[in-house]
Every structure is written in C-alpha cells, then in structure tokens.
Scaffold this motif. Structure first.
Motif, mmCIF file in Angstrom:
data_model
loop_
_atom_site.group_PDB
_atom_site.id
_atom_site.type_symbol
_atom_site.label_atom_id
_atom_site.label_comp_id
_atom_site.label_asym_id
_atom_site.label_seq_id
_atom_site.Cartn_x
_atom_site.Cartn_y
_atom_site.Cartn_z
ATOM 1 N N ALA A 64 10.358 -50.881 -49.663
ATOM 2 C CA ALA A 64 11.424 -51.278 -51.035
ATOM 3 C C ALA A 64 12.156 -50.099 -51.386
ATOM 4 O O ALA A 64 12.586 -49.904 -51.739
ATOM 5 C CB ALA A 64 10.259 -51.076 -52.105
ATOM 6 N N SER A 65 11.299 -48.666 -50.302
ATOM 7 C CA SER A 65 12.221 -47.301 -50.795
ATOM 8 C C SER A 65 12.577 -46.474 -49.460
ATOM 9 O O SER A 65 13.383 -45.750 -49.137
ATOM 10 C CB SER A 65 11.105 -46.858 -51.345
ATOM 11 O OG SER A 65 10.597 -46.470 -51.050
ATOM 12 N N ASN A 66 12.203 -47.548 -48.494
ATOM 13 C CA ASN A 66 12.452 -46.631 -46.581
ATOM 14 C C ASN A 66 12.877 -47.493 -46.089
ATOM 15 O O ASN A 66 12.238 -48.918 -45.672
ATOM 16 C CB ASN A 66 11.114 -46.009 -46.208
ATOM 17 C CG ASN A 66 10.877 -44.440 -47.300
ATOM 18 O OD1 ASN A 66 11.720 -44.275 -47.701
ATOM 19 N ND2 ASN A 66 9.675 -44.185 -47.301
ATOM 20 N N VAL A 67 13.442 -47.027 -44.939
ATOM 21 C CA VAL A 67 14.017 -47.982 -44.043
ATOM 22 C C VAL A 67 14.009 -47.129 -42.604
ATOM 23 O O VAL A 67 14.487 -46.041 -42.341
ATOM 24 C CB VAL A 67 15.846 -48.743 -43.846
ATOM 25 C CG1 VAL A 67 15.958 -49.634 -42.692
ATOM 26 C CG2 VAL A 67 15.705 -49.468 -45.292
ATOM 27 N N LYS A 89 21.484 -57.961 -49.138
ATOM 28 C CA LYS A 89 23.069 -59.183 -49.711
ATOM 29 C C LYS A 89 23.409 -58.955 -51.879
ATOM 30 O O LYS A 89 24.551 -58.944 -51.546
ATOM 31 C CB LYS A 89 22.449 -60.327 -49.117
ATOM 32 C CG LYS A 89 22.255 -61.080 -48.584
ATOM 33 C CD LYS A 89 23.324 -60.744 -47.556
ATOM 34 C CE LYS A 89 22.845 -61.491 -46.013
ATOM 35 N NZ LYS A 89 23.942 -60.476 -44.828
ATOM 36 N N GLU A 90 22.196 -58.324 -52.490
ATOM 37 C CA GLU A 90 22.873 -58.034 -53.788
ATOM 38 C C GLU A 90 24.010 -56.625 -54.099
ATOM 39 O O GLU A 90 24.172 -56.464 -54.828
ATOM 40 C CB GLU A 90 22.033 -58.021 -54.223
ATOM 41 C CG GLU A 90 21.055 -59.997 -54.393
ATOM 42 C CD GLU A 90 20.154 -60.167 -53.335
ATOM 43 O OE1 GLU A 90 19.109 -59.124 -52.519
ATOM 44 O OE2 GLU A 90 20.112 -61.455 -52.575
ATOM 45 N N GLY A 91 23.748 -55.972 -52.583
ATOM 46 C CA GLY A 91 24.494 -54.667 -53.349
ATOM 47 C C GLY A 91 24.105 -53.339 -53.403
ATOM 48 O O GLY A 91 24.888 -52.369 -53.106
ATOM 49 N N VAL A 92 22.831 -53.480 -53.094
ATOM 50 C CA VAL A 92 22.110 -52.248 -52.805
ATOM 51 C C VAL A 92 22.077 -51.435 -51.051
ATOM 52 O O VAL A 92 22.137 -52.224 -50.398
ATOM 53 C CB VAL A 92 20.515 -52.403 -53.497
ATOM 54 C CG1 VAL A 92 20.269 -51.618 -53.191
ATOM 55 C CG2 VAL A 92 20.807 -53.283 -55.181
ATOM 56 N N SER A 93 22.724 -50.690 -51.617
ATOM 57 C CA SER A 93 22.759 -50.298 -50.074
ATOM 58 C C SER A 93 21.843 -48.749 -49.854
ATOM 59 O O SER A 93 22.131 -47.656 -50.493
ATOM 60 C CB SER A 93 24.095 -50.131 -49.842
ATOM 61 O OG SER A 93 24.943 -48.897 -49.873
ATOM 62 N N CYS A 94 21.826 -48.721 -48.613
ATOM 63 C CA CYS A 94 21.129 -46.828 -48.058
ATOM 64 C C CYS A 94 21.767 -46.560 -46.979
ATOM 65 O O CYS A 94 22.256 -47.443 -46.489
ATOM 66 C CB CYS A 94 19.776 -47.331 -47.655
ATOM 67 S SG CYS A 94 18.429 -47.547 -48.961
ATOM 68 N N ASP A 116 16.332 -49.204 -52.984
ATOM 69 C CA ASP A 116 15.796 -49.654 -53.526
ATOM 70 C C ASP A 116 15.621 -50.914 -53.500
ATOM 71 O O ASP A 116 16.422 -51.370 -54.378
ATOM 72 C CB ASP A 116 15.861 -49.621 -55.223
ATOM 73 C CG ASP A 116 15.935 -50.290 -56.063
ATOM 74 O OD1 ASP A 116 14.246 -51.006 -55.936
ATOM 75 O OD2 ASP A 116 16.163 -50.152 -57.705
ATOM 76 N N PHE A 117 14.721 -52.096 -52.443
ATOM 77 C CA PHE A 117 15.340 -52.863 -52.345
ATOM 78 C C PHE A 117 14.313 -54.169 -52.686
ATOM 79 O O PHE A 117 14.496 -55.168 -52.184
ATOM 80 C CB PHE A 117 15.378 -53.300 -50.664
ATOM 81 C CG PHE A 117 15.970 -52.529 -49.698
ATOM 82 C CD1 PHE A 117 17.278 -52.418 -50.416
ATOM 83 C CD2 PHE A 117 15.583 -51.689 -48.618
ATOM 84 C CE1 PHE A 117 18.501 -51.903 -49.098
ATOM 85 C CE2 PHE A 117 16.639 -50.739 -48.158
ATOM 86 C CZ PHE A 117 17.966 -51.160 -48.272
ATOM 87 N N GLY A 118 13.262 -53.406 -54.059
ATOM 88 C CA GLY A 118 12.402 -55.004 -53.949
ATOM 89 C C GLY A 118 11.284 -54.420 -54.380
ATOM 90 O O GLY A 118 10.560 -52.756 -54.230
ATOM 91 N N ASP A 119 10.886 -55.193 -54.653
ATOM 92 C CA ASP A 119 9.170 -54.909 -54.108
ATOM 93 C C ASP A 119 8.140 -54.775 -52.888
ATOM 94 O O ASP A 119 8.719 -56.291 -52.385
ATOM 95 C CB ASP A 119 7.606 -55.680 -55.183
ATOM 96 C CG ASP A 119 8.535 -55.105 -56.955
ATOM 97 O OD1 ASP A 119 8.973 -53.623 -56.803
ATOM 98 O OD2 ASP A 119 8.640 -56.375 -57.556
ATOM 99 N N ARG A 123 11.035 -60.904 -49.508
ATOM 100 C CA ARG A 123 11.755 -60.875 -47.796
ATOM 101 C C ARG A 123 13.286 -59.951 -48.808
ATOM 102 O O ARG A 123 13.879 -60.372 -49.771
ATOM 103 C CB ARG A 123 12.594 -62.336 -47.815
ATOM 104 C CG ARG A 123 11.288 -63.583 -47.313
ATOM 105 C CD ARG A 123 11.287 -62.694 -45.865
ATOM 106 N NE ARG A 123 12.148 -62.712 -45.434
ATOM 107 C CZ ARG A 123 11.189 -63.413 -43.376
ATOM 108 N NH1 ARG A 123 10.186 -62.652 -43.579
ATOM 109 N NH2 ARG A 123 12.259 -64.027 -42.871
ATOM 110 N N PHE A 124 13.579 -59.909 -47.258
ATOM 111 C CA PHE A 124 14.846 -58.706 -47.238
ATOM 112 C C PHE A 124 15.935 -59.637 -46.739
ATOM 113 O O PHE A 124 15.468 -59.541 -45.798
ATOM 114 C CB PHE A 124 14.588 -57.263 -46.911
ATOM 115 C CG PHE A 124 15.769 -56.487 -46.349
ATOM 116 C CD1 PHE A 124 16.327 -55.678 -47.863
ATOM 117 C CD2 PHE A 124 16.405 -55.995 -45.258
ATOM 118 C CE1 PHE A 124 17.779 -55.407 -47.370
ATOM 119 C CE2 PHE A 124 17.505 -55.288 -45.475
ATOM 120 C CZ PHE A 124 17.914 -54.874 -46.146
#
Length: 152
Positions: A64-67, A89-94, A116-119, A123-124
């Motif tokens: 959810a907060s790290n890649v 896809k919704e525009g949130v980026s790291c 901040d990709f979700g919970d 699915r990402f």
C-alpha cells in the motif's frame, strides 16, 4: 381426443415450469457468486511486471505504501538509471529519482516509499516507467511497461 390434448399440454406446461424454476435458481446462484466476488476474473490474473527488452523487471513487491523492484540491464552498454516512476492507472504515482549507474548484465533493487496505492489485498494495475541514459552515446531513453500485483 380432447382429453389426450389436455394431458399433453399439461405435461408440456409442467415440464417448462420445472425447468424454468431450475434455470432461475441457477441464474440467481451465479448472480450471488458474482456479487460477492467469487467469480471475479481479477482473482485469477497472475502478478506481472513487464518491461520492453533492454531492461528486465526481475522481481517486484507492491504494498500500500512501498514498491520494491529488481531491475537488470540486459544491454551491451552500461546505463545510468535517471528515474523510475510507478504509476497507478488512477493517477497516483511514486517516483525514485536518485540517478545511479547500472553496468551491463548488472542487477539492482530499488525501494520506493511514500506511495498511497490503496489497502492490503487490493489489486494494483499500473505502469512502470524507467528513464535511463546510455553512457556510450549519452542519449536519454524511456522504457515503459506494466505492473499487475496484489497489494501486500
């Protein structure tokens, strides 16, 4: 003769009613399974990280907060990785924008935090964009790929 026709039509009507109720019950069951997500095709899609030839996404983990992304340089020449962007896809980026050199056939792992990709469990679906510079020609390139993962 009229009695025989009446019995045939009654049998036909009973046949249609019985199978009609059975088909209706099956449709309601399938609808309930679909509503609760049991038949969701997202559950069956594999996790993937795909980049065009040249730079390979060896392994990855998206939370959810790290890649964390393991990259390999499959080109003959050394490159400088200038920026790595993971975008939902919704525009949130790291963005990881600390340049480093990746030798030919070299491997490295990049850790990007503050996303901040979700919970967890969601699915990402996103893109991975790697901007790099060829150290022999000093030309800049962008390698664009896709990522599909379950957030951990």
């Amino acid at each position: 003769m009229a009695v025989l026709t009446k019995r045939k039509s009654q049998a036909a009507l009973e046949f249609l009613m019985i199978y009609g109720w059975a088909i209706l019950a099956v449709l309601i069951s399938i609808g309930a399974l679909n509503y609760f997500g049991v038949l969701s095709p997202d559950m069956f899609l594999p996790q993937s990280c795909i980049l065009p030839p040249g730079i390979t996404c060896m392994d990855f983990d998206v939370s959810a907060s790290n890649v964390n992304v393991a990259l390999q340089n499959n080109m003959v020449e050394d490159i400088s990785i200038d920026e790595v962007v993971i975008a939902k896809k919704e525009g949130v980026s790291c963005i990881y924008s600390i340049p480093f050199i990746l030798m030919s056939d070299g491997k490295t792992t990049i850790a990007i935090s503050g996303c901040d990709f979700g919970d967890a469990g969601d699915r990402f679906y996103g893109d991975i964009n790697v901007t790099y510079t060829n150290l022999d020609t000093l030309l800049s390139h962008k390698s664009r790929g896709t990522m599909v993962a379950t957030l951990s």
